[in-house]
Design an enzyme around this catalytic site. Structure first.
Site, short mmCIF file in Angstrom:
data_model
loop_
_atom_site.label_atom_id
_atom_site.label_comp_id
_atom_site.label_asym_id
_atom_site.label_seq_id
_atom_site.Cartn_x
_atom_site.Cartn_y
_atom_site.Cartn_z
N ASN A 64 0.80 -1.23 0.00
CA ASN A 64 0.00 0.00 0.00
C ASN A 64 0.84 1.28 0.00
O ASN A 64 0.33 2.35 0.33
CB ASN A 64 -0.96 -0.01 1.18
CG ASN A 64 -1.75 -1.30 1.25
OD1 ASN A 64 -1.57 -2.08 2.17
ND2 ASN A 64 -2.58 -1.57 0.25
N VAL A 82 1.12 6.98 0.07
CA VAL A 82 0.48 5.96 0.90
C VAL A 82 -0.98 5.79 0.49
O VAL A 82 -1.69 6.77 0.30
CB VAL A 82 0.55 6.40 2.39
CG1 VAL A 82 -0.21 5.45 3.28
CG2 VAL A 82 2.00 6.50 2.84
N CYS A 83 -1.41 4.54 0.38
CA CYS A 83 -2.82 4.24 0.13
C CYS A 83 -3.42 3.82 1.47
O CYS A 83 -3.25 2.69 1.92
CB CYS A 83 -2.96 3.11 -0.89
SG CYS A 83 -4.67 2.66 -1.24
N LEU A 84 -4.07 4.76 2.10
CA LEU A 84 -4.65 4.51 3.41
C LEU A 84 -6.01 5.18 3.47
O LEU A 84 -6.11 6.42 3.43
CB LEU A 84 -3.71 5.06 4.50
CG LEU A 84 -4.02 4.75 5.94
CD1 LEU A 84 -4.10 3.24 6.17
CD2 LEU A 84 -2.96 5.34 6.84
#
Length: 185
Positions: free
Chosen positions: A76, A84-86
């Site tokens: 991620n 960041v993939c959050l």
């Protein structure tokens, strides 16, 4: 709080007064780096990352932009840009959250519980799903190679200097490819 600027000031000061090393960029509170340590008893334990944080003018009503400066192997996190993939930062951010939440809860949870079904690093996600043992080994290799205290010191020096003519020997042996980019705007 009467204004976003006072809230921003308070949140950054809380972060500075906590156990985190915060390095402001251009003496402002909108753009800074934070030293982040991998969660204990995780694959990332012992790793140290420089996290680039940009606070929008509308913070805390709009989420901060967060990105890893030095490389990390994670499904991620984009390996090149460090973005960041959050979900909690990208889609479900709330003004109730603050910067301490990002560093004490959100990022540790991201590292402890990767989500390979929503990847920014397709290679890491694929390897994690196909061969967990090999994935774990690669995470540890990246931590050893890129996530040491001296790596974050070198990465900031290279970014700040803007000197393209530094030889590998002068820059600690790291090429431009060894340092991930900045957070997405």
């Amino acid at each position: 709080m009467s204004s976003p600027s006072k809230r921003r000031e308070m949140d950054v000061m809380k972060l500075m007064m906590s156990d985190y090393t915060v390095e402001t960029i251009n003496d402002g509170l909108n753009d800074f780096n934070v030293e982040f340590h991998g969660p204990k008893e995780s694959l990332y334990d012992g790793g140290v990352w420089k996290i680039h944080v940009e606070l929008p003018d509308a913070y805390p009503y709009k989420s901060p932009s967060i990105g890893f400066v030095n490389k990390i192997y994670h499904p991620n996190v984009d390996e090149l840009s460090g973005s960041v993939c959050l979900d909690v930062i990208n889609q479900s951010w709330s003004p109730m959250f603050d910067l301490l939440n990002v560093f004490e809860v959100f990022l540790p949870q991201l590292l402890l519980y990767p989500n390979p079904s929503d990847p920014l690093n397709g290679d890491a996600a694929s390897l994690m799903m196909k061969d967990r043992k090999q994935y774990d080994q690669k995470v540890k290799e990246y931590c050893e190679r890129y996530a040491k205290k001296e790596n974050i010191t070198n990465s900031i020096a290279e970014v700040d200097s803007g000197n393209e003519d530094i030889s590998d020997e002068e820059s600690g042996g790291f090429s431009d490819d060894d340092v991930a980019g900045h957070a997405d705007p």
